[in-house]
Each structure stands twice: as C-alpha cells, then as structure tokens.
Design an enzyme around this catalytic site. Structure first.
Site, PDB file in Angstrom:
ATOM      1  N   GLU A 180       6.402   0.488  -0.107  1.00 31.43           N
ATOM      2  CA  GLU A 180       5.804   0.541  -1.367  1.00 31.43           C
ATOM      3  C   GLU A 180       4.874  -0.700  -1.485  1.00 31.43           C
ATOM      4  O   GLU A 180       3.737  -0.418  -1.998  1.00 31.43           O
ATOM      5  CB  GLU A 180       6.780   0.126  -2.468  1.00 31.43           C
ATOM      6  CG  GLU A 180       6.275   0.136  -3.631  1.00 31.43           C
ATOM      7  CD  GLU A 180       7.093  -0.566  -4.779  1.00 31.43           C
ATOM      8  OE1 GLU A 180       6.784  -1.122  -6.168  1.00 31.43           O
ATOM      9  OE2 GLU A 180       8.464  -0.807  -4.680  1.00 31.43           O
ATOM     10  N   ASP A 196       0.883   0.409  -1.805  1.00 29.03           N
ATOM     11  CA  ASP A 196       0.192  -0.102  -3.067  1.00 29.03           C
ATOM     12  C   ASP A 196      -1.297  -0.583  -2.690  1.00 29.03           C
ATOM     13  O   ASP A 196      -2.296  -0.158  -3.409  1.00 29.03           O
ATOM     14  CB  ASP A 196       0.735  -1.114  -3.688  1.00 29.03           C
ATOM     15  CG  ASP A 196       0.204  -1.952  -5.159  1.00 29.03           C
ATOM     16  OD1 ASP A 196      -0.012  -1.195  -5.993  1.00 29.03           O
ATOM     17  OD2 ASP A 196      -0.176  -2.764  -4.937  1.00 29.03           O
ATOM     18  N   GLU A 199       4.030   5.538  -4.019  1.00 30.14           N
ATOM     19  CA  GLU A 199       3.482   4.497  -3.190  1.00 30.14           C
ATOM     20  C   GLU A 199       4.084   4.303  -1.765  1.00 30.14           C
ATOM     21  O   GLU A 199       3.409   3.878  -0.955  1.00 30.14           O
ATOM     22  CB  GLU A 199       3.458   2.956  -3.993  1.00 30.14           C
ATOM     23  CG  GLU A 199       2.632   3.078  -5.382  1.00 30.14           C
ATOM     24  CD  GLU A 199       2.918   2.106  -6.115  1.00 30.14           C
ATOM     25  OE1 GLU A 199       3.615   1.035  -5.953  1.00 30.14           O
ATOM     26  OE2 GLU A 199       2.026   1.633  -7.009  1.00 30.14           O
TER      27      GLU A 199
END
Length: 244
Positions: free
Chosen positions: A54, A58, A129
């Site tokens: 994640e 991102d 993400e």
C-alpha cells in the site's frame, strides 16, 4: 470478503484468476497478488499483510496521476492540477472505485473485521493502492502506469469537469428531491469515437421530462454537463452545453 483463520487459505486460485480479470492484469507471482489482498487482520505479521505494498502503491498512484494530469491538461495551472489530483487520489475516491470493481469479494480479512458487514473505506481503498504497488513490483512501472490510467481515467475526467469544485449532479439531485420528491436519472443518447477515446452524449431525466443532452469525454463528465443543463432549464436559463 474472504475470511482467513488458523492458516486456512482465504482466496482460491479461481478467485485470484477472477480478480486478475477484473483488474485486467495477470500476475506472474500469484503469492504477491495474494499479499496485495491480505489485510493486517488476517496476516500472521504486519510484514505479511498488504501494508508495505500500500505504501508503495500510494506513491505509484500519485506519480501516475500527476504525470497524466501534466500531459493531458497543458493549459491548466498548478493549482487546478493539484485540485484534480486531490479528488482522484482521495481515500473516498479510491474506495468508491474499488467498490465499483467489486474488490471486496477478493480481500482476505480477519474474522473481526469481516464480521461487521460493510467494510470501512480505509480498508478497501488501501487494497487498491496495494494492488497498484503489487503490479509495479510484478510488472514494472509501465504496466502499473497503464493500469492506473485505465482504472482512474473516468475519475480524472470527471474531476476535471468539476470547475471550481462544483458538483452539478449533486445540486440537481438535492433540488429535484426537495421540489418534486424524485431522483434524477441519466440516459446515454449517443456516443462516438474509437473504443479507447469515446465521447458520450447524455441527458438528465426527471420523471417524464428529458432535459437537453450534453457531450463529454466520459459518461461521468457528460452527466455533470447534462445536470448543469437541467439546472439552467429549471431556472429558465439557456443550457450552457450544446448537444452537438
């Protein structure tokens, strides 16, 4: 939502393949995809969850959206590009996209979190993400870039159409519900262009009344313009977006 308990598998190979079809990307490393889908509540340690992916995803998402906006909107100032990016990469937008894709079905969750019905937006937004980060690790930046552009383009175009952040669809809905006790709908009247670059003509419909249609580079942007047309007509003004 798949549950994992006492080491039992949470997602079958068939479900992983189905998830890949939804994403439009086939992982070379299936274990990596499984980790992308594994929430910390179902992992033995946090390092075995999707949290690190994640973190990476991102960054990949942010860079791809920034590059796309920079290239696609050469006449927009930095402030406007920042506004569009903030809408597109927000946790709420990512969660909405993930729900639209049906990603909840493939997530591996601990019994505690999966027992509460609808997943928190933070959980499902983090999953998309993580998947972007996983595609970057599995296939490189170009693959991740292409997937992000395909998945988020409608949201990019929709956010770009919200001049000054005005959401005409929301305003129309509130107005119609307050005045008529109804909910407006939208009808695609026409479309043109190749599959990879279609434009759509959409009209807002309230009960039996169809308002002047409007063209847009995506269904969402056309709906925004159609909603603005409807609001203007309801107020006795000329619709700002012509249908031709």
């Amino acid at each position: 939502m798949s549950k994992k308990d006492n080491g039992s598998p949470g997602v079958s190979p068939e479900l992983l393949a189905e998830c890949e079809a939804v994403l439009g990307y086939e992982f070379r490393d299936k274990d990596l995809l499984y980790r992308c889908l594994t929430h910390a509540s179902a992992a033995k340690t946090r390092l075995e969850s999707n949290e690190r992916l994640e973190f990476l995803g991102d960054a990949v998402l942010g860079l791809t959206i920034c590059e796309t906006l920079f290239t696609r909107f050469p006449a927009n100032a930095e402030g406007e590009l920042t506004r569009i990016k903030s809408v597109v990469v927000s946790r709420a937008s990512c969660a909405t996209l993930a729900r639209r894709m049906g990603l909840e079905k493939y997530l591996v969750l601990g019994r505690g979190i999966s027992a509460h019905g609808r997943l928190p937006s933070s959980v499902i937004a983090a999953a998309i993400e993580a998947i972007i980060g996983g595609i970057y690790v599995d296939g490189g930046f170009d693959k991740a870039h292409a997937i992000v552009q395909r998945l988020f383009m409608d949201d990019i175009l929709s956010a770009a159409q919200l001049e000054s952040g005005i959401n005409y669809k929301s305003i129309l809905q509130q107005s119609v519900q307050r005045q008529q006790g109804a909910t407006p709908g939208y009808r695609v009247i026409d479309e043109k262009g190749p599959d990879h670059s279609k434009c759509f003509k959409v009209a807002a419909v309230v009960k039996d009344q169809e308002f002047p249609g409007a063209w847009g580079p995506s269904k969402k942007s056309a709906e925004q313009r159609a909603a603005e047309n409807a609001l203007c007509v309801m107020e006795g003004a000329e619709p700002p977006h012509t249908a031709e």
